[in-house]
Design a protein around this motif. Structure first.
Motif, PDB file in Angstrom:
ATOM      1  N   TYR A 137     -20.138 -28.146  33.924  1.00  0.00           N
ATOM      2  CA  TYR A 137     -21.306 -27.841  33.992  1.00  0.00           C
ATOM      3  C   TYR A 137     -21.847 -27.399  32.431  1.00  0.00           C
ATOM      4  O   TYR A 137     -22.785 -28.139  32.064  1.00  0.00           O
ATOM      5  CB  TYR A 137     -21.853 -26.558  34.805  1.00  0.00           C
ATOM      6  N   THR A 158     -17.810 -20.487  42.619  1.00  0.00           N
ATOM      7  CA  THR A 158     -17.742 -21.386  41.510  1.00  0.00           C
ATOM      8  C   THR A 158     -16.445 -20.972  40.631  1.00  0.00           C
ATOM      9  O   THR A 158     -16.070 -20.020  40.385  1.00  0.00           O
ATOM     10  CB  THR A 158     -18.963 -20.797  40.415  1.00  0.00           C
ATOM     11  N   LEU A 217     -20.556 -32.456  40.777  1.00  0.00           N
ATOM     12  CA  LEU A 217     -20.830 -32.795  39.396  1.00  0.00           C
ATOM     13  C   LEU A 217     -19.958 -34.018  39.071  1.00  0.00           C
ATOM     14  O   LEU A 217     -20.287 -34.670  38.101  1.00  0.00           O
ATOM     15  CB  LEU A 217     -19.991 -31.472  38.723  1.00  0.00           C
ATOM     16  N   VAL A 266     -27.715 -32.040  37.419  1.00  0.00           N
ATOM     17  CA  VAL A 266     -26.419 -30.989  37.223  1.00  0.00           C
ATOM     18  C   VAL A 266     -26.846 -29.683  37.747  1.00  0.00           C
ATOM     19  O   VAL A 266     -25.844 -29.022  38.181  1.00  0.00           O
ATOM     20  CB  VAL A 266     -26.365 -31.053  35.291  1.00  0.00           C
ATOM     21  N   GLU A 267     -27.888 -29.096  37.376  1.00  0.00           N
ATOM     22  CA  GLU A 267     -28.165 -27.667  37.845  1.00  0.00           C
ATOM     23  C   GLU A 267     -28.101 -27.664  39.269  1.00  0.00           C
ATOM     24  O   GLU A 267     -28.034 -26.824  39.793  1.00  0.00           O
ATOM     25  CB  GLU A 267     -29.624 -27.357  37.129  1.00  0.00           C
ATOM     26  N   GLN A 300     -15.472 -25.944  37.343  1.00  0.00           N
ATOM     27  CA  GLN A 300     -16.813 -26.311  37.532  1.00  0.00           C
ATOM     28  C   GLN A 300     -17.785 -25.786  36.521  1.00  0.00           C
ATOM     29  O   GLN A 300     -18.682 -26.534  35.987  1.00  0.00           O
ATOM     30  CB  GLN A 300     -17.021 -25.725  38.877  1.00  0.00           C
ATOM     31  N   TYR A 321     -21.792 -30.879  30.636  1.00  0.00           N
ATOM     32  CA  TYR A 321     -23.127 -31.627  30.861  1.00  0.00           C
ATOM     33  C   TYR A 321     -24.219 -30.886  30.210  1.00  0.00           C
ATOM     34  O   TYR A 321     -25.029 -31.864  29.470  1.00  0.00           O
ATOM     35  CB  TYR A 321     -23.298 -31.790  32.468  1.00  0.00           C
ATOM     36  N   THR A 322     -24.485 -29.717  30.338  1.00  0.00           N
ATOM     37  CA  THR A 322     -25.900 -29.001  29.895  1.00  0.00           C
ATOM     38  C   THR A 322     -25.727 -29.442  28.382  1.00  0.00           C
ATOM     39  O   THR A 322     -26.852 -29.741  27.777  1.00  0.00           O
ATOM     40  CB  THR A 322     -25.977 -27.872  30.131  1.00  0.00           C
TER      41      THR A 322
END
Length: 78
Positions: free
Chosen positions: A10, A2, A41, A32-33, A6, A13-14
């Motif tokens: 992430y 990762t 993504l 997303v997860e 990234q 988005y979260t």
């Protein structure tokens, strides 16, 4: 592996799914997860922006699109 980029996408988005779409974003949050790569993504961009537009309107979607595109297009040092 990762990357910082990234992780940044992430996190974006979260946080924004929760704050702009709410519970209606549950399925998108699961996607997303599940995404394992930056490319995966990146593929969520269109469904994410469509959901934001439905929930908060075109202006909010455009603002978040700018922020997301900057994260997607700017590699962060690892």
């Amino acid at each position: 592996m990762t990357t910082r980029q990234q992780l940044a996408v992430y996190d974006f988005y979260t946080k924004t799914i929760r704050s702009t779409i709410g519970l209606r974003g549950f399925t998108l949050q699961l996607r997303v997860e599940k995404a394992a790569t930056l490319d995966e993504l990146r593929q969520l961009r269109a469904p994410y922006l469509e959901a934001v537009q439905k929930a908060k309107g075109r202006d909010k979607a455009a603002l978040l699109a700018q922020q997301l595109d900057q994260l997607l297009d700017t590699p962060l040092p690892d």
